[in-house]
Design an enzyme around this catalytic site. Structure first.
Site, PDB file in Angstrom:
ATOM      1  N   HIS A  72       7.741 -12.209 -30.615  1.00  0.00           N
ATOM      2  CA  HIS A  72       8.601 -11.078 -30.717  1.00  0.00           C
ATOM      3  C   HIS A  72       7.991  -9.835 -31.350  1.00  0.00           C
ATOM      4  O   HIS A  72       7.478 -10.174 -32.312  1.00  0.00           O
ATOM      5  CB  HIS A  72      10.041 -11.604 -31.170  1.00  0.00           C
ATOM      6  CG  HIS A  72      10.849 -10.394 -31.772  1.00  0.00           C
ATOM      7  ND1 HIS A  72      11.773 -10.060 -30.479  1.00  0.00           N
ATOM      8  CD2 HIS A  72      10.937  -9.750 -32.713  1.00  0.00           C
ATOM      9  CE1 HIS A  72      12.326  -8.992 -31.011  1.00  0.00           C
ATOM     10  NE2 HIS A  72      11.914  -8.814 -32.183  1.00  0.00           N
ATOM     11  N   ILE A  75       0.892  -1.316   0.103  1.00  0.00           N
ATOM     12  CA  ILE A  75       0.071   0.160   0.047  1.00  0.00           C
ATOM     13  C   ILE A  75       1.009   1.317   0.059  1.00  0.00           C
ATOM     14  O   ILE A  75       0.608   2.276  -0.607  1.00  0.00           O
ATOM     15  CB  ILE A  75      -0.953   0.214   1.272  1.00  0.00           C
ATOM     16  CG1 ILE A  75      -2.001  -1.169   1.175  1.00  0.00           C
ATOM     17  CG2 ILE A  75      -1.512   1.290   1.496  1.00  0.00           C
ATOM     18  CD1 ILE A  75      -2.915  -1.305   2.106  1.00  0.00           C
ATOM     19  N   LEU A 106      -5.031 -11.225  -0.224  1.00  0.00           N
ATOM     20  CA  LEU A 106      -5.113 -11.037  -1.637  1.00  0.00           C
ATOM     21  C   LEU A 106      -6.622 -11.170  -2.178  1.00  0.00           C
ATOM     22  O   LEU A 106      -6.897 -12.085  -1.536  1.00  0.00           O
ATOM     23  CB  LEU A 106      -3.895 -11.564  -2.276  1.00  0.00           C
ATOM     24  CG  LEU A 106      -2.694 -11.378  -2.129  1.00  0.00           C
ATOM     25  CD1 LEU A 106      -1.886 -12.154  -2.552  1.00  0.00           C
ATOM     26  CD2 LEU A 106      -2.277  -9.938  -2.562  1.00  0.00           C
ATOM     27  N   ALA A 107      -6.823 -10.332  -3.111  1.00  0.00           N
ATOM     28  CA  ALA A 107      -8.349 -10.647  -3.628  1.00  0.00           C
ATOM     29  C   ALA A 107      -8.296 -12.054  -4.280  1.00  0.00           C
ATOM     30  O   ALA A 107      -9.442 -12.713  -4.275  1.00  0.00           O
ATOM     31  CB  ALA A 107      -8.637  -9.556  -4.690  1.00  0.00           C
TER      32      ALA A 107
HETATM   33  P1  FAD Z   1     -13.084  -7.813   2.061  1.00  0.00           P
HETATM   34  O1  FAD Z   1     -12.848  -7.507   0.674  1.00  0.00           O
HETATM   35  O2  FAD Z   1     -12.524  -7.011   3.069  1.00  0.00           O
HETATM   36  O3  FAD Z   1     -14.725  -7.924   2.063  1.00  0.00           O
HETATM   37  C1  FAD Z   1     -15.396  -8.123   3.218  1.00  0.00           C
HETATM   38  C2  FAD Z   1     -16.702  -7.522   3.458  1.00  0.00           C
HETATM   39  O4  FAD Z   1     -17.532  -8.092   4.612  1.00  0.00           O
HETATM   40  C3  FAD Z   1     -16.764  -6.006   3.625  1.00  0.00           C
HETATM   41  O5  FAD Z   1     -17.409  -5.444   2.273  1.00  0.00           O
HETATM   42  C4  FAD Z   1     -17.393  -5.694   4.833  1.00  0.00           C
HETATM   43  O6  FAD Z   1     -18.269  -4.402   4.913  1.00  0.00           O
HETATM   44  C5  FAD Z   1     -18.294  -6.938   4.822  1.00  0.00           C
HETATM   45  N1  FAD Z   1     -18.777  -7.208   6.344  1.00  0.00           N
HETATM   46  C6  FAD Z   1     -17.867  -7.319   7.345  1.00  0.00           C
HETATM   47  N2  FAD Z   1     -18.593  -7.472   8.511  1.00  0.00           N
HETATM   48  C7  FAD Z   1     -19.602  -7.704   8.323  1.00  0.00           C
HETATM   49  C8  FAD Z   1     -20.692  -8.328   8.854  1.00  0.00           C
HETATM   50  N3  FAD Z   1     -20.763  -8.440  10.203  1.00  0.00           N
HETATM   51  N4  FAD Z   1     -21.929  -8.130   8.190  1.00  0.00           N
HETATM   52  C9  FAD Z   1     -22.067  -7.878   6.977  1.00  0.00           C
HETATM   53  N5  FAD Z   1     -20.957  -7.459   6.271  1.00  0.00           N
HETATM   54  C10 FAD Z   1     -19.898  -7.548   6.767  1.00  0.00           C
HETATM   55  N6  FAD Z   1      -5.512  -7.245  -3.317  1.00  0.00           N
HETATM   56  C11 FAD Z   1      -5.234  -7.748  -4.616  1.00  0.00           C
HETATM   57  O7  FAD Z   1      -5.211  -9.166  -4.672  1.00  0.00           O
HETATM   58  N7  FAD Z   1      -4.659  -7.150  -5.623  1.00  0.00           N
HETATM   59  C12 FAD Z   1      -4.672  -5.548  -5.294  1.00  0.00           C
HETATM   60  O8  FAD Z   1      -4.308  -4.950  -6.210  1.00  0.00           O
HETATM   61  C13 FAD Z   1      -4.879  -5.248  -4.069  1.00  0.00           C
HETATM   62  N8  FAD Z   1      -4.898  -3.624  -3.724  1.00  0.00           N
HETATM   63  C14 FAD Z   1      -5.464  -3.452  -2.598  1.00  0.00           C
HETATM   64  C15 FAD Z   1      -5.279  -2.064  -2.404  1.00  0.00           C
HETATM   65  C16 FAD Z   1      -5.599  -1.452  -1.225  1.00  0.00           C
HETATM   66  C17 FAD Z   1      -5.821   0.064  -0.958  1.00  0.00           C
HETATM   67  C18 FAD Z   1      -6.215  -2.323  -0.296  1.00  0.00           C
HETATM   68  C19 FAD Z   1      -6.664  -1.847   1.128  1.00  0.00           C
HETATM   69  C20 FAD Z   1      -6.160  -3.697  -0.357  1.00  0.00           C
HETATM   70  C21 FAD Z   1      -5.725  -4.128  -1.605  1.00  0.00           C
HETATM   71  N9  FAD Z   1      -5.809  -5.520  -1.738  1.00  0.00           N
HETATM   72  C22 FAD Z   1      -5.405  -6.163  -3.116  1.00  0.00           C
HETATM   73  C23 FAD Z   1      -6.174  -6.620  -0.720  1.00  0.00           C
HETATM   74  C24 FAD Z   1      -7.834  -6.946  -1.304  1.00  0.00           C
HETATM   75  O9  FAD Z   1      -8.472  -5.800  -1.251  1.00  0.00           O
HETATM   76  C25 FAD Z   1      -8.246  -7.886  -0.288  1.00  0.00           C
HETATM   77  O10 FAD Z   1      -7.297  -9.109  -0.065  1.00  0.00           O
HETATM   78  C26 FAD Z   1      -9.516  -8.559  -0.405  1.00  0.00           C
HETATM   79  O11 FAD Z   1     -10.673  -7.280  -0.577  1.00  0.00           O
HETATM   80  C27 FAD Z   1     -10.014  -9.792   0.693  1.00  0.00           C
HETATM   81  O12 FAD Z   1     -11.375  -9.839   0.230  1.00  0.00           O
HETATM   82  P2  FAD Z   1     -12.330 -10.568   1.208  1.00  0.00           P
HETATM   83  O13 FAD Z   1     -13.453 -11.042   0.544  1.00  0.00           O
HETATM   84  O14 FAD Z   1     -11.413 -11.329   2.242  1.00  0.00           O
HETATM   85  O15 FAD Z   1     -12.836  -9.345   2.110  1.00  0.00           O
HETATM   86  P1  NAD Z   2       2.294  -4.809   4.081  1.00  0.00           P
HETATM   87  O1  NAD Z   2       2.247  -6.196   5.042  1.00  0.00           O
HETATM   88  O2  NAD Z   2       2.362  -5.192   2.758  1.00  0.00           O
HETATM   89  O3  NAD Z   2       3.320  -3.958   4.373  1.00  0.00           O
HETATM   90  C1  NAD Z   2       3.318  -3.252   5.683  1.00  0.00           C
HETATM   91  C2  NAD Z   2       4.948  -2.833   5.807  1.00  0.00           C
HETATM   92  O4  NAD Z   2       4.758  -1.935   6.988  1.00  0.00           O
HETATM   93  C3  NAD Z   2       5.890  -3.717   5.783  1.00  0.00           C
HETATM   94  O5  NAD Z   2       6.950  -3.545   5.321  1.00  0.00           O
HETATM   95  C4  NAD Z   2       6.298  -3.690   7.292  1.00  0.00           C
HETATM   96  O6  NAD Z   2       7.730  -4.147   7.698  1.00  0.00           O
HETATM   97  C5  NAD Z   2       6.134  -2.234   7.664  1.00  0.00           C
HETATM   98  N1  NAD Z   2       5.886  -1.839   9.229  1.00  0.00           N
HETATM   99  C6  NAD Z   2       4.990  -2.417  10.102  1.00  0.00           C
HETATM  100  N2  NAD Z   2       5.270  -1.820  11.271  1.00  0.00           N
HETATM  101  C7  NAD Z   2       5.877  -0.811  10.951  1.00  0.00           C
HETATM  102  C8  NAD Z   2       6.507   0.341  11.865  1.00  0.00           C
HETATM  103  N3  NAD Z   2       6.057   0.268  13.099  1.00  0.00           N
HETATM  104  N4  NAD Z   2       7.312   1.191  11.294  1.00  0.00           N
HETATM  105  C9  NAD Z   2       7.638   1.316  10.013  1.00  0.00           C
HETATM  106  N5  NAD Z   2       7.235   0.061   9.182  1.00  0.00           N
HETATM  107  C10 NAD Z   2       6.240  -0.796   9.710  1.00  0.00           C
HETATM  108  O7  NAD Z   2       0.769  -3.889   4.233  1.00  0.00           O
HETATM  109  P2  NAD Z   2       0.257  -2.873   3.553  1.00  0.00           P
HETATM  110  O8  NAD Z   2       0.937  -2.297   2.717  1.00  0.00           O
HETATM  111  O9  NAD Z   2      -0.486  -2.171   4.821  1.00  0.00           O
HETATM  112  O10 NAD Z   2      -1.081  -3.553   2.965  1.00  0.00           O
HETATM  113  C11 NAD Z   2      -1.887  -4.489   3.642  1.00  0.00           C
HETATM  114  C12 NAD Z   2      -2.510  -5.740   2.860  1.00  0.00           C
HETATM  115  O11 NAD Z   2      -3.260  -5.343   1.908  1.00  0.00           O
HETATM  116  C13 NAD Z   2      -1.162  -6.515   2.538  1.00  0.00           C
HETATM  117  O12 NAD Z   2      -1.350  -7.739   3.138  1.00  0.00           O
HETATM  118  C14 NAD Z   2      -1.461  -6.851   1.019  1.00  0.00           C
HETATM  119  O13 NAD Z   2      -1.473  -7.958   0.629  1.00  0.00           O
HETATM  120  C15 NAD Z   2      -2.788  -6.190   0.725  1.00  0.00           C
HETATM  121  N6  NAD Z   2      -2.651  -5.416  -0.527  1.00  0.00           N
HETATM  122  C16 NAD Z   2      -2.192  -5.989  -1.840  1.00  0.00           C
HETATM  123  C17 NAD Z   2      -2.058  -5.147  -2.947  1.00  0.00           C
HETATM  124  C18 NAD Z   2      -1.738  -5.838  -4.107  1.00  0.00           C
HETATM  125  O14 NAD Z   2      -1.957  -7.034  -4.256  1.00  0.00           O
HETATM  126  N7  NAD Z   2      -1.037  -5.304  -4.976  1.00  0.00           N
HETATM  127  C19 NAD Z   2      -1.892  -3.805  -2.758  1.00  0.00           C
HETATM  128  C20 NAD Z   2      -2.407  -3.116  -1.544  1.00  0.00           C
HETATM  129  C21 NAD Z   2      -2.684  -3.958  -0.270  1.00  0.00           C
END
Ligand code: FAD
Ligand code: NAD
Length: 476
Positions: free
Chosen positions: A454, A194, A329-330
């Site tokens: 290529h 992130i 991861l999604a």
């Molecule tokens: P979520 O997507 O978190 O969905 C959970 C849902 O449950 C939410 O809508 C929430 O409102 C709902 N919920 C929770 N509790 C309740 C309840 N009690 N009743 C009803 N609803 C509820 N992953 C990738 O693979 N590729 C990426 O490029 C990527 N980019 C990211 C960028 C950012 C900024 C962030 C924050 C994450 C990113 N991720 C990425 C991680 C990815 O978003 C998550 O791994 C993924 O969304 C997890 O899916 P999930 O279905 O487990 O949960």
């Molecule tokens: P992350 O685990 O990728 O990175 C967190 C970073 O923060 C690590 O490098 C860690 O060493 C550092 N850190 C932890 N505590 C710290 C501290 N006290 N001071 C300084 N650094 C510290 O987590 P994220 O970037 O917050 O992302 C969260 C999750 O969302 C990840 O698990 C990631 O898989 C998912 N995500 C995935 C994508 C993608 O697939 N492209 C994009 C965004 C988020």
């Protein structure tokens, strides 16, 4: 009395709590397999973190900011001159992103309708192991009965105990996706996915960006060569990195944010900016589920505990995605959604977690699958390594994307591919070739002998495989 009540209660084969990529994919697969399915989502839009405040909006901003940077810095190289000033309209960029999100989340609603899945808007909580209460936003409640339940409630941003997130200037990934101005200086705590993706967005838009990372390298869970190369390239893009820094306080004074950290020598370093993005990971979200009523147990880090079939300690309740162990991861959540649906239907599906790729959507993109060199060394596995630099590709020179490399790690004796690590243009898409090859347990030589069109970036995969097979890359 209860019998009468049951008659009017909605009863489902499967109820899914949470509509992120884990939950909605599970719902579709359950419906495809003939099960009566309900999905419960507390927000008014479906798609969870990924579609609303994660993958999709962050990629929309990465793409928009990339276009802006190209217009500012790279069009000229291609002989494209733009008379007059190139101006950023941040409001429009953010609203375009929201348009992409809205279109995508509506697409999920369409899929739910198409598959005849009942969607309930409200907070889902267990009454017992087979009954779920849905508390709607208007305060009304409804109870459904579910033979099986899949918990797919995802995760929320983690923070540090001493940080007060004011969500204005001390923010998480959710707020950073909708800023109203480009920060002058954004301090990012955490050099993970992130921090780097969103740091790059605002760097391109004109902010000064400082990444403060606790470990001695960025993206610390990926192969160390990827960390090194990405940091080198991002430094060229003028992102500042402060590694091995332990943040100890974050304070807001007016429009200023002051971050204090101890460096490796134990010296206190102060960073002053106008925004601080806290990106130190995410934690499982189970708040409000009332798991105790169903008897579902958590593991030590607050995640729902599951066995190899993603079944909790309560046999008819499963959990998937960010709320359980493993990569957040999604696509991992999606695979798990499919797996659980098929298990409930009596099938015997399988996920190879080693083959879930990881991607960082910076530019250059970083992507990997399988074991890192560090993991192979720690496991005492003998391996050989072949690398190929992107700059040696005609395709890279044509586009001007010459940073990065592809590295293939193969078993020293059998030549089986054990890990593929790449950084460069379009690596997010290129990694699929490595996943396919490894799924079929290809050797490096198998990849090396396949024809690659290529000129493409994919030729770097063939060349790295040639290098790993017998040190016989052709174009270096
Ligand atoms: P979520 O997507 O978190 O969905 C959970 C849902 O449950 C939410 O809508 C929430 O409102 C709902 N919920 C929770 N509790 C309740 C309840 N009690 N009743 C009803 N609803 C509820 N992953 C990738 O693979 N590729 C990426 O490029 C990527 N980019 C990211 C960028 C950012 C900024 C962030 C924050 C994450 C990113 N991720 C990425 C991680 C990815 O978003 C998550 O791994 C993924 O969304 C997890 O899916 P999930 O279905 O487990 O949960
Ligand atoms: P992350 O685990 O990728 O990175 C967190 C970073 O923060 C690590 O490098 C860690 O060493 C550092 N850190 C932890 N505590 C710290 C501290 N006290 N001071 C300084 N650094 C510290 O987590 P994220 O970037 O917050 O992302 C969260 C999750 O969302 C990840 O698990 C990631 O898989 C998912 N995500 C995935 C994508 C993608 O697939 N492209 C994009 C965004 C988020």
């Amino acid at each position: 009395m209860f019998k009468k009540f049951r008659k009017i209660m909605n009863t489902y084969d499967v109820a899914i709590i949470g509509s992120g990529p884990g939950g909605y994919v599970a719902a579709i697969r359950c419906a495809q397999l003939g099960m009566k399915t309900a999905i419960i989502e507390k927000y008014s839009t479906l798609g969870g973190t990924c579609l609303n405040v994660g993958c999709i909006p962050s990629k929309a901003l990465l793409d928009s900011s990339h276009h802006y940077e190209d217009a500012l810095k790279h069009f000229e190289d291609h002989g494209i001159e733009i008379p007059g000033e190139i101006r950023l309209n941040l409001e429009k960029m953010i609203s375009r992103k929201q348009g992409v999100v809205d279109m995508t989340t509506k697409g999920i609603q369409f899929l739910m309708d198409k598959n005849k899945i009942d969607v309930f808007e409200g907070l889902g909580s267990f009454k017992d192991a087979t009954h779920i209460n849905i508390k709607k936003n208007d305060g009304k409640s409804e109870t459904i009965e579910a033979k099986n339940t899949i918990i797919a409630t995802g995760s929320k941003p983690s923070t540090l105990p001493f940080i007060t997130l004011d969500k204005e200037r001390i923010i998480t990934s959710t707020e950073v996706l909708k800023l109203k101005e480009v920060p002058k200086h954004m301090i990012i705590i955490g050099g993970g996915v992130i921090g780097l993706e969103l740091g790059q967005v605002y760097k391109r838009l004109g902010a000064e960006v400082t990444v403060v990372e606790f470990m001695d390298r960025i993206i610390p869970t990926m192969d160390a060569d990827l960390s090194k190369e990405l940091m080198k390239v991002m430094k060229k893009q003028k992102v500042k990195f402060e590694l091995s820094h332990k943040v100890k306080s974050v304070e807001r004074k007016g429009n200023e944010v002051i971050v204090k950290a101890d460096n490796k020598k134990g010296e206190e370093i102060t960073f002053t900016g106008d925004y601080c993005l806290v990106a130190v990971g995410r934690s499982a979200y189970t708040q409000g589920l009332n798991l105790e009523a169903a008897g579902v147990q958590l593991e030590e880090r607050g995640r729902v505990a599951v066995n190899a079939h993603l079944q909790t300690n309560v046999t008819n309740i499963y959990a998937i995605g960010d709320v359980i162990k493993g990569a957040m991861l999604a696509h991992k959540a999606e695979e798990e959604g499919t797996l659980v649906a098929e298990i409930i239907a009596g099938q015997k599906p399988h996920i190879d977690y080693n083959l879930i790729p990881g991607v960082v959507y910076t530019w250059p993109e970083v992507a990997a699958v399988g074991k890192t060199e560090e993991e192979l060394k720690a496991a005492g596995i003998e391996y050989k390594s072949g690398s190929f630099p992107m700059r040696a590709l005609g395709r890279s020179r044509a586009s001007g994307d010459t940073d990065g490399f592809v590295k293939i790690l193969a078993d020293k004796k059998t030549d089986e591919v054990l890990g593929v690590h790449m950084i460069g243009a379009r690596c997010a898409d290129l990694i699929s070739e490595a996943v396919t090859a490894m799924e079929f347990r290809a050797s490096a030589e198998d990849i090396a002998r396949m024809s690659h069109a290529h000129p493409t970036y994919a030729e770097a995969v063939k060349e790295a495989a040639l290098a790993a097979t017998a040190n016989r890359a052709l174009h270096v």
